[in-house]
Structure formats: C-alpha cells, structure tokens
Design an enzyme around this catalytic site. Structure first.
Site, PDB file in Angstrom:
ATOM      1  N   HIS A 168      -9.112   2.614   4.486  1.00 30.63           N
ATOM      2  CA  HIS A 168      -8.105   1.660   4.097  1.00 30.63           C
ATOM      3  C   HIS A 168      -7.932   1.546   2.732  1.00 30.63           C
ATOM      4  O   HIS A 168      -6.906   1.440   2.219  1.00 30.63           O
ATOM      5  CB  HIS A 168      -8.646   0.530   4.724  1.00 30.63           C
ATOM      6  CG  HIS A 168      -8.134   0.276   6.228  1.00 30.63           C
ATOM      7  ND1 HIS A 168      -8.767   0.925   7.178  1.00 30.63           N
ATOM      8  CD2 HIS A 168      -7.167  -0.579   6.959  1.00 30.63           C
ATOM      9  CE1 HIS A 168      -8.153   0.478   8.327  1.00 30.63           C
ATOM     10  NE2 HIS A 168      -7.324  -0.360   8.180  1.00 30.63           N
ATOM     11  N   HIS A 215     -16.879  -2.410   6.525  1.00 30.54           N
ATOM     12  CA  HIS A 215     -17.421  -1.719   5.387  1.00 30.54           C
ATOM     13  C   HIS A 215     -18.260  -2.590   4.219  1.00 30.54           C
ATOM     14  O   HIS A 215     -18.095  -3.835   4.177  1.00 30.54           O
ATOM     15  CB  HIS A 215     -15.965  -1.028   4.255  1.00 30.54           C
ATOM     16  CG  HIS A 215     -15.210  -0.019   5.125  1.00 30.54           C
ATOM     17  ND1 HIS A 215     -15.656   1.131   5.199  1.00 30.54           N
ATOM     18  CD2 HIS A 215     -14.101  -0.077   5.596  1.00 30.54           C
ATOM     19  CE1 HIS A 215     -14.928   1.887   5.903  1.00 30.54           C
ATOM     20  NE2 HIS A 215     -13.872   1.310   6.185  1.00 30.54           N
TER      21      HIS A 215
END
Length: 399
Positions: A168, A215
């Site tokens: 991302h 993350h």
C-alpha cells in the site's frame, strides 16, 4: 541502530498509534489514556497474527453488543474492538481503500480517459513494476505482520500475507509521485501544490496501514523508501521505455510472455497466500493496457484532447464536467462488464479443463487455475480500458 530497527519492527508503536487515534481492543478502552505499554500482559488468547494464524484453528465469533465492533482475521479469527474517534476511523478506512483494486480500476483509467495518455502510460508501468517487486519481496523476506494482541486488526484478507514491505505504501508513493513527475513538465500548475498533494496522499495511505493494524512502522517506511528508490532509478529511462512500448514490434509479445513467466515462477509458500493472485492481477492489467497502448499508436485510435485539462485549473464549464463524467461512467461500465464476463468465461473453461465446479475455492487457488484465470481476466480489463472504451467514446461523441 539495531535497537531502533527492532523498535520500528515491533507491534508496540502500532498499538500506541491506534490508541492515540481512539481505536481499542474491546475491554481495554477504559485504560486507553492510562499508563501502560499496550503490549504489556498480551496473551495468546484471541491472537490474530497473520501467516502464523494459518496454522491455528479458527476462533469462533460471537454476537456483538453495546457498540462493540468486530474484525475477522484469517481463517475466521474474530477480534472485537471499540472506536472512540470516528473521524480517524473513517479517514483511515477510506485512505486504506486508496491502495485497493477499486481505486486502481477507477483512478488509472480516469487519467487515461480524461487527462493524458502519456501520463497514464507512465503511471501504469511504474505501478506494475513497483507492485511486482513489493509482492515478491514479501514472500521472500517472510516478515510477520504486527501481533494481535496488542494490535487491533481491521482487515481480513491481507492479514494472510507477510508484512515487509507495505505494498500500500509502495503503490501510494509510486502513483502520487509518478503523477507529479509526469505532469510537472507538461501542465502549468504550482509545483509546490502538486508536491503537497502527493505527500498528503501517500502519508494518509501509509498511516492507514498502521491504523488498520496491518503493518509495522518499518514495513511502511521500507515500502515508501523502496518505491522512492525505484522511481529515481526508472525516471531517466521513462522516455525510452515509453517509446519502445509504443513502437517496438515485439511489444505485444513481450508484454504478455514476460508477465506470464513471472507469475508462473512466483515464490512458493508453505500455505496459500493471496499475494500470487494479486500479483497476477496487477501484471495482467498492466499487460493488457500495454498491448492497448501499442495498438492505439499503430492504428491511430482516437486520442483524447488534453488542452482543456491544463492543471492550472481553468474555469470548469458544465459541458466539460458532463463530458468528463460521461466518459468515466461509460468507461467504468464497460470495464466492470468486461471483468464480470471474462471471469465467468475463463473460470468456466478452466473448470471444464481441470474438472472442478466453479464454486470450488480450493481448486481456484491452484497454480494452473489461478494464474490463467486472473491473468486473462485482468489483461482483458486493461485492453478494454485502453482500446474498446476509447472507441466507444468516439462513437458516442465524447472525444
């Protein structure tokens, strides 16, 4: 330095960021502003820890009461959480969607149909390269995602993947800054404005990966830095690559063969992960679009005029806005229709060839099924967006 990297790779900074933004595991919200480290006392109960969870039995979900929400990790792993700040919740949920398929399948074609062909070509090529490197790196490094507890995980599907680097973050950095670089020499607008917009866009997407618990800080920083390095390395070759894609007689063949070889030789894992399918989707869309670019250049498919879209922001008339919206909605309808039809046709043919029912999810995850299924479907989408949609726009008088 090793201590700093260890801290950035740990789950505690992610959990602290979530608490600061008003996101708590159910039962902990009463002590959110209190003193302790979110990781202290975290046990194994209810753990939803990405790749590791693939080897655990699924946890049974329960009903929700008193405003408590629930997120599910891999294999049905249930996790309850409480939202105390809905501004951050919706901001970062929306920002996370800017790194998903729904954004790519709308934004990139929009640029092609309404802004500039050359800008769109560069963005799609950079996006494909950056995403392939990011996806492969995940399955080579095999770094786990943040642990839960202490982190609250808001997404299901991507938790089955490894964490480093954040694709991302890579995609957001690549798309925003490649758009800035590609347009800054062609259109008249303040460079500082474009730089701020690119920075805000990529920052929001990066922070959304921390907020959703997908993350670590190091994953996000690593993804953004890798993408930045790739942009710097590829920028000097942009014009050369673009020229070859438009003029080389070998372009259509190489655009199909090279991505297919990469997909079939994707790194193997001990369990199923959606990374191979996602990579095939990206490379397939890029391949189909690249073939479309070449055909457009060879056979003079009508090009969109860009003089009305100088990014100095001229007065936008109602007629201009109507044309832009008409192009977009007609194009998206054709793209989504193509995806729906090709999914059904290709999956039906593969089911007949390999003797499995279309609804058999395990069969669809096999290499010999997943790669051609995803690649043919999304290469058709890319081709449709760059060739069929412009032709239809011309027939409808929307050029």
């Amino acid at each position: 330095m090793s201590r700093l990297l260890g801290t950035l790779r740990s789950s505690q900074p992610v959990a602290r960021f979530q608490r600061c933004c008003g996101l708590f595991p159910a039962g902990e919200e009463g002590s959110g502003s209190g003193g302790g480290d979110p990781a202290e006392g975290a046990g194994e109960s209810g753990a939803c820890n990405g790749a590791a969870a693939q080897r655990r039995p699924a946890a049974a979900g329960r009903g929700l009461r008193n405003g408590v929400r629930s997120g599910r990790g891999p294999q049905g792993c249930a996790q309850k959480y409480v939202v105390k700040n809905y501004f951050y919740y919706y901001l970062f949920k929306f920002s996370a969607a800017l790194g998903e398929e729904i954004f790519y399948i709308t934004f990139l074609p929009f640029i092609y149909w309404n802004i500039d062909h050359s800008v769109s070509r560069r963005m799609i090529i950079i996006w494909s390269i950056v995403m392939y490197i990011g996806q492969v790196s995940k399955d080579i490094l095999k770094w786990p995602r943040p642990l839960s507890p202490p982190v609250v995980k808001l997404e299901m599907r991507t938790d089955a993947e490894y964490g480093m680097p954040s694709t991302h973050a890579m995609a957001a950095t690549a798309i925003s800054f490649s758009f800035l670089i590609a347009t800054t020499n062609q259109y008249k607008y303040p460079f500082e404005l474009g730089l701020v917009a690119a920075f805000v866009f990529s920052t929001l997407v990066c922070l959304s990966r921390l907020y959703t618990g997908m993350h670590t800080v190091l994953d996000v920083i690593g993804g953004a830095l890798i993408s930045a390095v790739l942009l710097v390395l590829l920028y000097p070759a942009w014009d050369t690559i673009d020229h070859l894609l438009l003029t080389s007689p070998f372009c259509p063949l190489l655009s199909i063969v090279v991505p297919l070889v990469l997909c079939y030789n994707y790194p193997k894992l001990d369990y199923y992960s959606p990374t191979r399918g996602d990579t095939t989707t990206i490379l397939g869309a890029g391949a189909g679009a690249t073939v479309g670019f070449w055909l457009n250049n060879q056979y003079a498919v009508p090009a969109y005029t860009s003089e009305n879209f100088q990014l100095g922001f001229p007065l936008i008339t109602s007629k201009m806005l109507a044309v832009v919206l008409a192009r977009f909605f007609v194009g998206i309808f054709i793209v989504l229709l193509t995806r729906r039809l090709m999914k059904s046709v290709v999956l039906g043919m593969l089911g007949y060839r390999y003797k499995f029912p279309i609804g058999d999810l395990e069969a669809r995850r096999r290499l010999e099924v997943e790669v051609p299924y995803k690649f043919i479907t999304y290469s058709s989408v890319g081709f449709s967006a760059t060739v069929l949609v412009p032709l239809l726009h011309g027939l409808l008088g929307l050029m």
